[in-house]
Scaffold this motif. Structure first.
Motif, PDB file in Angstrom:
ATOM      1  N   CYS B  31       0.698  -1.038   0.186  1.00  0.00           N
ATOM      2  CA  CYS B  31      -0.102   0.090   0.133  1.00  0.00           C
ATOM      3  C   CYS B  31       0.906   1.320   0.131  1.00  0.00           C
ATOM      4  CB  CYS B  31      -0.872   0.035   1.075  1.00  0.00           C
ATOM      5  SG  CYS B  31      -0.067  -0.523   2.565  1.00  0.00           S
ATOM      6  N   GLY B  32       0.495   2.251  -0.575  1.00  0.00           N
ATOM      7  CA  GLY B  32       1.161   3.399  -0.765  1.00  0.00           C
ATOM      8  C   GLY B  32       0.705   4.665  -0.045  1.00  0.00           C
ATOM      9  N   GLN B  64       1.490  -0.716  -5.017  1.00  0.00           N
ATOM     10  CA  GLN B  64       1.272   0.649  -4.607  1.00  0.00           C
ATOM     11  C   GLN B  64       2.577   1.077  -3.422  1.00  0.00           C
ATOM     12  OE1 GLN B  64      -1.082   2.775  -6.099  1.00  0.00           O
ATOM     13  NE2 GLN B  64      -1.171   1.101  -7.298  1.00  0.00           N
ATOM     14  N   TYR B  67       5.729   3.384  -4.269  1.00  0.00           N
ATOM     15  CA  TYR B  67       5.763   4.826  -4.000  1.00  0.00           C
ATOM     16  C   TYR B  67       6.238   5.399  -2.847  1.00  0.00           C
ATOM     17  CZ  TYR B  67       2.837   4.958  -8.312  1.00  0.00           C
ATOM     18  OH  TYR B  67       2.167   4.788  -9.661  1.00  0.00           O
TER      19      TYR B  67
END
Lengths: 116, 152
Positions: B31-32, B64, B67
């Motif tokens: 997860c970003g 993600q 990032y």
């Protein structure tokens, strides 16, 4: 150290399906004998390419490589298939259909889990 | 941030408590920063493991999560920059931060070597992060006692 990949992502629009299969192939290359459970939207990954617009880069080629990588444990959840009105014979791979009530015991057969 | 009620102190460094039942972990971050509470959970969990004397073989950033390895982010003053938190944790505990190279290249997160290879204008991989292949995830998952994945 066997890992069960639980694939819930649709093959459309997102990279997630491809990325999860990439992980599966690499785990297999490292001889960790991964299994795959297709569930929810993930069952759509198993539709043959003919069901898709040609502009999509289909993940079918990766699925065809599963056997070459000795990935034979392919499970599909029964209720997810029914939700889309699909039969196991509609799918591009030979799979074992498993009832939702059996998923928990399937999970106990594996040491690790990754859910995509 | 809805539902994230417990806000731990993100910056203090406690000395590691002696831990006889220590385990080895591999952390996967998918997860970003746009999924702030999940990404924060990944960081807090990893930090707590280290403070409790567990070993983290590697943190692997995928999807993600790549990032978070960009060093070109500017956060509003009242928001947390997770990239700098991971960097500090990596320095404090000699923690390896591996970023999936294929996902990073597609996300526009590149180190100097890749920037040269593809003749890009610049590089932005934050210090302490390294671009690695998926094999590093497989190797770490084979080696660890516990594999914990965040996001998705």
């Amino acid at each position: 150290m066997a890992c069960l990949m639980t694939l819930r992502s649709t093959p459309y629009g997102l990279q997630a399906a491809k990325e999860s299969l990439d992980v599966t192939l690499v785990l297999a290359a490292f001889e960790q004998s991964p299994g795959i459970l297709f569930i929810d939207d993930g069952v759509l990954q198993l539709l043959p390419p003919s069901h898709l617009p040609s502009s999509y880069k289909h993940i079918g080629k990766i699925l065809c490589a599963l056997e070459m990588y000795d990935i034979h444990q392919l499970w599909v959840e029964q209720q997810s298939l029914e939700q889309f009105g699909l039969l196991a014979t509609d799918l591009s791979q030979t799979v074992t259909v498993i009832d939702r009530s059996k998923v928990a015991s399937l999970y106990t057969q594996y040491d690790q889990h990754l859910v995509f | 941030m809805a539902g994230f009620l417990y806000m731990p102190n993100l910056t203090t460094v406690k000395p590691s408590a002696p831990n006889t039942g220590s385990l080895t972990y591999t952390i996967v971050v998918r997860c970003g920063a746009d999924q702030q509470s999940q990404a924060l959970s990944a960081f807090c969990f990893t930090k707590e493991l280290l403070l409790q004397g567990h070993q983290v073989i590697r943190v692997f950033f995928y999807q993600q999560g790549v990032y978070l390895a960009s060093g070109l982010k500017v956060m509003p003053q009242d928001e947390t920059n997770l990239t700098t938190l991971w960097q500090q944790l990596s320095i404090d505990h000699d923690l390896e931060l591996g970023v999936c190279i294929a996902a990073a290249l597609q996300a526009g997160v590149v180190d100097q070597q890749e920037a040269n290879r593809y003749e890009l204008r610049g590089d932005n991989l934050a210090a302490r992060f390294t671009l690695v292949g998926l094999g590093q995830l497989a190797a770490a998952s084979a080696e660890c006692d516990r594999l914990v994945s965040f996001g998705g």
